[in-house]
Design a protein around this motif. Structure first.
Motif, PDB file in Angstrom:
ATOM      1  N   TYR A  79       0.834  -1.207   0.000  1.00 45.53           N
ATOM      2  CA  TYR A  79       0.000   0.000   0.000  1.00 45.53           C
ATOM      3  C   TYR A  79       0.869   1.258   0.000  1.00 45.53           C
ATOM      4  O   TYR A  79       0.626   2.197  -0.781  1.00 45.53           O
ATOM      5  CB  TYR A  79      -0.921  -0.018   1.213  1.00 45.53           C
ATOM      6  N   ASN A 116      -4.719  -8.069  -2.331  1.00 42.48           N
ATOM      7  CA  ASN A 116      -5.850  -7.334  -2.885  1.00 42.48           C
ATOM      8  C   ASN A 116      -5.492  -5.871  -3.148  1.00 42.48           C
ATOM      9  O   ASN A 116      -5.803  -5.323  -4.211  1.00 42.48           O
ATOM     10  CB  ASN A 116      -7.042  -7.405  -1.928  1.00 42.48           C
ATOM     11  N   VAL A 117      -4.802  -5.258  -2.191  1.00 42.45           N
ATOM     12  CA  VAL A 117      -4.419  -3.858  -2.366  1.00 42.45           C
ATOM     13  C   VAL A 117      -3.457  -3.700  -3.540  1.00 42.45           C
ATOM     14  O   VAL A 117      -3.493  -2.702  -4.264  1.00 42.45           O
ATOM     15  CB  VAL A 117      -3.806  -3.288  -1.065  1.00 42.45           C
ATOM     16  N   ARG A 119      -3.374  -5.722  -6.292  1.00 41.84           N
ATOM     17  CA  ARG A 119      -4.127  -5.896  -7.539  1.00 41.84           C
ATOM     18  C   ARG A 119      -4.876  -4.617  -7.901  1.00 41.84           C
ATOM     19  O   ARG A 119      -4.905  -4.205  -9.065  1.00 41.84           O
ATOM     20  CB  ARG A 119      -5.104  -7.066  -7.400  1.00 41.84           C
ATOM     21  N   GLN A 120      -5.496  -4.006  -6.894  1.00 45.94           N
ATOM     22  CA  GLN A 120      -6.223  -2.771  -7.157  1.00 45.94           C
ATOM     23  C   GLN A 120      -5.277  -1.691  -7.688  1.00 45.94           C
ATOM     24  O   GLN A 120      -5.600  -0.955  -8.623  1.00 45.94           O
ATOM     25  CB  GLN A 120      -6.910  -2.279  -5.871  1.00 45.94           C
ATOM     26  N   ILE A 123      -4.237  -2.360 -11.336  1.00 45.68           N
ATOM     27  CA  ILE A 123      -5.312  -2.032 -12.273  1.00 45.68           C
ATOM     28  C   ILE A 123      -5.412  -0.520 -12.461  1.00 45.68           C
ATOM     29  O   ILE A 123      -5.476  -0.009 -13.586  1.00 45.68           O
ATOM     30  CB  ILE A 123      -6.658  -2.606 -11.775  1.00 45.68           C
ATOM     31  N   GLN A 124      -5.398   0.207 -11.346  1.00 48.88           N
ATOM     32  CA  GLN A 124      -5.536   1.662 -11.401  1.00 48.88           C
ATOM     33  C   GLN A 124      -4.380   2.323 -12.149  1.00 48.88           C
ATOM     34  O   GLN A 124      -4.566   3.349 -12.813  1.00 48.88           O
ATOM     35  CB  GLN A 124      -5.639   2.225  -9.989  1.00 48.88           C
ATOM     36  N   GLU A 158     -12.460  -8.017 -11.620  1.00 47.38           N
ATOM     37  CA  GLU A 158     -11.912  -6.754 -12.110  1.00 47.38           C
ATOM     38  C   GLU A 158     -10.615  -6.964 -12.887  1.00 47.38           C
ATOM     39  O   GLU A 158     -10.325  -6.245 -13.849  1.00 47.38           O
ATOM     40  CB  GLU A 158     -11.677  -5.770 -10.949  1.00 47.38           C
ATOM     41  N   ASP A 162      -9.973  -6.220 -16.863  1.00 49.68           N
ATOM     42  CA  ASP A 162      -8.874  -5.361 -17.282  1.00 49.68           C
ATOM     43  C   ASP A 162      -8.086  -5.997 -18.431  1.00 49.68           C
ATOM     44  O   ASP A 162      -7.678  -5.319 -19.377  1.00 49.68           O
ATOM     45  CB  ASP A 162      -7.947  -5.087 -16.091  1.00 49.68           C
TER      46      ASP A 162
END
Length: 357
Positions: A79, A116-117, A119-120, A123-124, A158, A162
């Motif tokens: 993160y 999870n953090v 992967r997000q 993607i972003q 998600e 992508d």
């Protein structure tokens, strides 16, 4: 050898029958010693490493990437790394001239994709499209790491979306024809998850022809995963029609020596026989005897799909006639501990015993 020209070699293993006997090595150049890299502590650690990976010296970058590989196993560090702009710098390093820098960069992205953090964040920050630049990387481990990221991302809706939005499906299908077996396995896993969401792009890229070849591959794992991709394609209306083209091959796989291959092939055949033409093709390929064997098998992973497929074949007069002598087998399935199998057996018995008068 010059460090910049060094490339990891493929390791050889005494493989099992039908399995690839080589594995891609992640071995680093002999002059890279991560224990000699000075690492800052506390809150200064990540910002310092972020500076070092932008250094003009490849050795400094390599040491920083080695240290970062250890830190990103912690989701909190992932993160923090995303917040201070690591991902944009890592995207730049994907095209670095030094193969070790590219290797460690892709490895870091693999580890980040486990969280999870992470992967997000990937993607972003548009990492999927950036990674696609490595499809033709000359270093095996770089391509493998890239495909591992795709495979992990595709497990989540998600991430699969992508990959689809990045337009990578045609390229993944194309690479399936020429990549190393170990990477083909990752590609098939990625496709299996992505094509459950959308299959039209794969179908227009010749997916059925390519997958049909993979169904007869010497590797058990590749045969099984290829059948699983066909199963995913078969969940779509247009997929049920085209999967019918490979019904004879799927029927032959029902008697494969590997239970996973049998299960995947049975699942794909189940979707292929939803359409009337698929049922006629399956009957013509003599699918009933091997399907009955899978129903009778004590530990058959394919039992439920086999029962459902036989039920659809029983909707044809010829199929019903052939199955009338085997209703006892379905009666035994009513005692199966799995409720889904019991219910499927009840339906099968009703369809087989149905009379048009």
């Amino acid at each position: 050898k010059s460090r910049l020209l060094w490339q990891p070699e493929r390791e050889s293993f005494p493989g099992k029958p039908g399995m690839a006997s080589t594995r891609i090595s992640a071995q680093l150049p002999p002059d890279i010693d991560p224990t000699k890299a000075p690492i800052a502590f506390g809150r200064r650690a990540l910002p310092k490493l972020n500076e070092e990976i932008q250094s003009p010296e490849p050795l400094t970058q390599q040491h920083a990437l080695m240290a970062l590989c250890d830190l990103v196993h912690d989701p909190e560090k992932v993160y923090q790394a995303i917040q201070i702009g690591f991902v944009e710098n890592l995207k730049t390093l994907l095209l670095h001239h030094d193969s070790t820098v590219r290797q460690k960069t892709t490895e870091i992205l693999c580890i980040m994709a486990m969280h999870n953090v992470g992967r997000q964040g990937l993607i972003q920050k548009g990492v999927i499209s950036a990674l696609a630049e490595l499809f033709d990387d000359p270093v095996d481990i770089c391509r493998k790491n890239m495909h591992q990221v795709f495979e992990m991302m595709a497990k989540f809706p998600e991430g699969a979306a992508d990959i689809l939005h990045a337009g990578l499906i045609p390229l993944l299908m194309f690479k399936l024809k020429s990549e190393l077996d170990e990477i083909q396995e990752l590609i098939l896993d990625t496709l299996s998850n992505c094509l459950r969401v959308e299959a039209s792009e794969a179908l227009s890229s010749g997916a059925i022809t390519i997958l049909k070849q993979k169904l007869t591959h010497s590797s058990v794992t590749i045969r099984s995963k290829a059948a699983r991709v066909l199963l995913a394609i078969g969940t779509h209306p247009e997929g049920k029609v085209v999967v019918g083209e490979v019904i004879p091959v799927l029927v032959s796989l029902l008697e494969d020596t590997d239970p996973e291959v049998q299960a995947s092939a049975t699942g794909a055949l189940m979707f292929a026989t939803v359409k009337p033409q698929g049922r006629f093709s399956a009957l013509g390929a003599e699918a009933i005897p091997p399907l009955l064997k899978l129903v009778a098998g004590e530990t058959s992973k394919a039992r439920l799909s086999a029962i459902k497929t036989l039920t659809m074949l029983a909707e044809l007069p010829e199929g019903r006639r052939k199955l009338l002598d085997h209703t006892d087998m379905f009666q035994q399935c009513l005692n199966d501990p799995c409720e889904a199998v019991k219910r499927a057996a009840e339906i099968a018995i009703c369809v087989i015993k149905w009379k048009p008068y």
